[in-house]
Design a protein around this motif. Structure first.
Motif, PDB file in Angstrom:
ATOM      1  N   ARG A 140       0.803  -1.228   0.000  1.00 37.36           N
ATOM      2  CA  ARG A 140       0.000   0.000   0.000  1.00 37.36           C
ATOM      3  C   ARG A 140       0.839   1.282   0.000  1.00 37.36           C
ATOM      4  NH1 ARG A 140      -5.304  -1.362   1.294  1.00 37.36           N
ATOM      5  NH2 ARG A 140      -5.763   0.769   1.947  1.00 37.36           N
ATOM      6  N   GLY A 141       2.155   1.129   0.052  1.00 30.21           N
ATOM      7  CA  GLY A 141       3.003   2.320   0.061  1.00 30.21           C
ATOM      8  C   GLY A 141       2.846   3.095   1.355  1.00 30.21           C
ATOM      9  N   LEU A 142       2.920   4.425   1.264  1.00 34.22           N
ATOM     10  CA  LEU A 142       2.794   5.308   2.427  1.00 34.22           C
ATOM     11  C   LEU A 142       1.332   5.711   2.608  1.00 34.22           C
ATOM     12  CD1 LEU A 142       5.822   7.738   2.091  1.00 34.22           C
ATOM     13  CD2 LEU A 142       5.225   6.496   4.168  1.00 34.22           C
ATOM     14  N   GLU A 143       0.749   5.288   3.715  1.00 35.99           N
ATOM     15  CA  GLU A 143      -0.650   5.617   3.998  1.00 35.99           C
ATOM     16  C   GLU A 143      -0.726   6.546   5.198  1.00 35.99           C
ATOM     17  OE1 GLU A 143      -3.434   1.981   3.968  1.00 35.99           O
ATOM     18  OE2 GLU A 143      -1.539   1.286   4.815  1.00 35.99           O
ATOM     19  N   LEU A 144      -1.519   7.587   5.083  1.00 32.60           N
ATOM     20  CA  LEU A 144      -1.742   8.470   6.225  1.00 32.60           C
ATOM     21  C   LEU A 144      -2.718   7.815   7.192  1.00 32.60           C
ATOM     22  CD1 LEU A 144      -1.420  11.251   7.612  1.00 32.60           C
ATOM     23  CD2 LEU A 144      -3.412  12.002   6.301  1.00 32.60           C
ATOM     24  N   LEU A 145      -2.328   7.703   8.446  1.00 34.75           N
ATOM     25  CA  LEU A 145      -3.204   7.114   9.457  1.00 34.75           C
ATOM     26  C   LEU A 145      -4.029   8.192  10.151  1.00 34.75           C
ATOM     27  CD1 LEU A 145      -0.699   4.581  11.087  1.00 34.75           C
ATOM     28  CD2 LEU A 145      -2.390   4.152   9.285  1.00 34.75           C
ATOM     29  N   ILE A 146      -3.348   9.244  10.600  1.00 33.55           N
ATOM     30  CA  ILE A 146      -4.013  10.303  11.354  1.00 33.55           C
ATOM     31  C   ILE A 146      -3.135  11.538  11.327  1.00 33.55           C
ATOM     32  CG2 ILE A 146      -2.957   9.548  13.539  1.00 33.55           C
ATOM     33  CD1 ILE A 146      -5.537  10.438  14.972  1.00 33.55           C
ATOM     34  N   TYR A 147      -3.764  12.725  11.413  1.00 34.70           N
ATOM     35  CA  TYR A 147      -2.953  13.902  11.617  1.00 34.70           C
ATOM     36  C   TYR A 147      -3.589  14.863  12.603  1.00 34.70           C
ATOM     37  CZ  TYR A 147      -5.168  17.276   8.304  1.00 34.70           C
ATOM     38  OH  TYR A 147      -5.995  18.138   7.647  1.00 34.70           O
ATOM     39  N   PHE A 148      -2.712  15.597  13.276  1.00 31.30           N
ATOM     40  CA  PHE A 148      -3.082  16.540  14.314  1.00 31.30           C
ATOM     41  C   PHE A 148      -2.684  17.944  13.871  1.00 31.30           C
ATOM     42  CE2 PHE A 148      -3.865  13.616  17.886  1.00 31.30           C
ATOM     43  CZ  PHE A 148      -3.233  12.464  17.453  1.00 31.30           C
ATOM     44  N   ASN A 149      -3.494  18.907  14.247  1.00 32.77           N
ATOM     45  CA  ASN A 149      -3.125  20.297  14.069  1.00 32.77           C
ATOM     46  C   ASN A 149      -3.303  20.976  15.430  1.00 32.77           C
ATOM     47  OD1 ASN A 149      -2.186  22.383  12.383  1.00 32.77           O
ATOM     48  ND2 ASN A 149      -4.239  23.227  12.221  1.00 32.77           N
ATOM     49  N   ASN A 150      -2.240  21.599  15.916  1.00 31.33           N
ATOM     50  CA  ASN A 150      -2.273  22.205  17.252  1.00 31.33           C
ATOM     51  C   ASN A 150      -2.782  21.216  18.311  1.00 31.33           C
ATOM     52  OD1 ASN A 150      -1.274  24.755  16.427  1.00 31.33           O
ATOM     53  ND2 ASN A 150      -3.317  25.296  15.667  1.00 31.33           N
ATOM     54  N   ASN A 151      -2.274  19.998  18.235  1.00 30.01           N
ATOM     55  CA  ASN A 151      -2.541  18.911  19.192  1.00 30.01           C
ATOM     56  C   ASN A 151      -3.942  18.313  19.068  1.00 30.01           C
ATOM     57  OD1 ASN A 151      -0.103  19.973  20.073  1.00 30.01           O
ATOM     58  ND2 ASN A 151      -0.968  20.872  21.918  1.00 30.01           N
ATOM     59  N   VAL A 152      -4.734  18.772  18.132  1.00 32.92           N
ATOM     60  CA  VAL A 152      -6.108  18.284  17.984  1.00 32.92           C
ATOM     61  C   VAL A 152      -6.170  17.346  16.783  1.00 32.92           C
ATOM     62  CG1 VAL A 152      -8.497  18.938  17.525  1.00 32.92           C
ATOM     63  CG2 VAL A 152      -7.058  20.384  18.990  1.00 32.92           C
ATOM     64  N   PRO A 153      -6.741  16.138  16.949  1.00 32.59           N
ATOM     65  CA  PRO A 153      -6.854  15.254  15.786  1.00 32.59           C
ATOM     66  C   PRO A 153      -7.812  15.843  14.755  1.00 32.59           C
ATOM     67  CG  PRO A 153      -8.041  14.342  17.675  1.00 32.59           C
ATOM     68  CD  PRO A 153      -7.316  15.541  18.172  1.00 32.59           C
ATOM     69  N   ILE A 154      -7.329  15.959  13.523  1.00 31.79           N
ATOM     70  CA  ILE A 154      -8.124  16.584  12.462  1.00 31.79           C
ATOM     71  C   ILE A 154      -8.753  15.526  11.554  1.00 31.79           C
ATOM     72  CG2 ILE A 154      -8.050  18.128  10.472  1.00 31.79           C
ATOM     73  CD1 ILE A 154      -7.630  19.500  13.205  1.00 31.79           C
ATOM     74  N   ASP A 155      -7.971  14.500  11.227  1.00 32.24           N
ATOM     75  CA  ASP A 155      -8.442  13.489  10.290  1.00 32.24           C
ATOM     76  C   ASP A 155      -7.873  12.146  10.708  1.00 32.24           C
ATOM     77  OD1 ASP A 155      -8.438  13.210   6.620  1.00 32.24           O
ATOM     78  OD2 ASP A 155      -9.054  11.801   8.175  1.00 32.24           O
ATOM     79  N   ASP A 156      -8.732  11.262  11.166  1.00 37.14           N
ATOM     80  CA  ASP A 156      -8.274   9.920  11.559  1.00 37.14           C
ATOM     81  C   ASP A 156      -8.895   8.857  10.659  1.00 37.14           C
ATOM     82  OD1 ASP A 156     -10.434   9.243  14.461  1.00 37.14           O
ATOM     83  OD2 ASP A 156     -10.870   9.842  12.400  1.00 37.14           O
ATOM     84  N   SER A 157      -9.324   9.267   9.490  1.00 35.61           N
ATOM     85  CA  SER A 157     -10.010   8.330   8.593  1.00 35.61           C
ATOM     86  C   SER A 157      -9.094   7.212   8.096  1.00 35.61           C
ATOM     87  CB  SER A 157     -10.607   9.081   7.396  1.00 35.61           C
ATOM     88  OG  SER A 157      -9.587   9.751   6.670  1.00 35.61           O
TER      89      SER A 157
END
Lengths: 114, 113
Positions: free
Chosen positions: A41-58
């Protein structure tokens, strides 16, 4: 600047055990990302945070995966219980915001679940 | 469904020649594109980027070309050097305040002396 620091570099664990991966972003960077790299699957985004807040955990594959960012200098990715198919290299990256210079990645944690 | 595709898993080039790495995307909302280089046992490192308002961006030996109508971008390395041997990832974002990057699977470039 020491860059993005991940620990451990390598982790071998038995199926069913809890695994915690750690990340220290670059000071002043307000966005933090967890990626997983596999051959299929290569590089998959799991989750990202902005200013310590989870923005996208899809991208988090299952409820067995969870991530936290209790403060601007630390984040964890936890897998409980771990399974052999979780074996991969997990990367943490941080960004000051904006994409002009991309992200700065850590060296990754190679996880093997046996 | 892969929104960013790098159809060549590997590429081999002679030192001094041009390396051309290709990338296709399907999401028309993508408006910012980046290339990363990755050596074994290290994290990917940012190489060069391009905004959708441009069709070319150059940085030393590295040039990225963007063809929006074809949803295609390419990375040219001239002249290629053995130290350029690495995996190259193409990445894309829909921009704005969304800093999420979608990556391709990568192309392994080998530059032979």
């Amino acid at each position: 600047d020491a860059g993005v620091i991940q620990s451990p570099r390598h982790e071998v664990t038995e199926m069913g055990q809890e695994v915690t991966l750690r990340c220290k972003p670059i000071s002043g960077h307000n966005s933090l990302f967890w990626y997983r790299q596999t051959m299929m699957r290569g590089l998959e985004l799991l989750i990202y945070f902005n200013n310590n807040v989870p923005i996208d955990d899809s991208g988090m594959p299952e409820d067995r995966f969870s991530a936290k960012m209790p403060n601007a200098s630390f984040s964890t990715l936890k897998i409980q219980p771990s399974e052999p198919r979780d074996s991969a290299v997990y990367f943490c990256a941080s960004s000051p915001g904006g994409l002009g210079y991309g992200y700065t990645f850590g060296s990754g944690t190679r996880l093997t679940v046996v | 469904d892969q929104q960013v595709k790098q159809n060549s898993p590997s590429l081999s080039v002679q030192e001094g020649r041009i390396s051309i790495l290709n990338c296709d995307y399907t999401n028309s909302m993508f408006d910012y594109f980046l290339w990363y280089k990755k050596y074994p046992a290290e994290g990917p490192t940012f190489l060069i980027s391009i905004s959708s308002i441009k069709d070319k961006n150059e940085d030393g030996r590295f040039t990225v070309f963007l063809n929006k109508s074809a949803k295609h971008l390419s990375l040219h390395i001239v002249p290629s050097q053995p130290g350029d041997s690495a995996v190259y990832f193409c990445a894309a974002s829909s921009g704005g305040s969304n800093y999420k990057l979608t990556f391709g699977k990568g192309t392994l470039l080998t530059v032979n002396p």
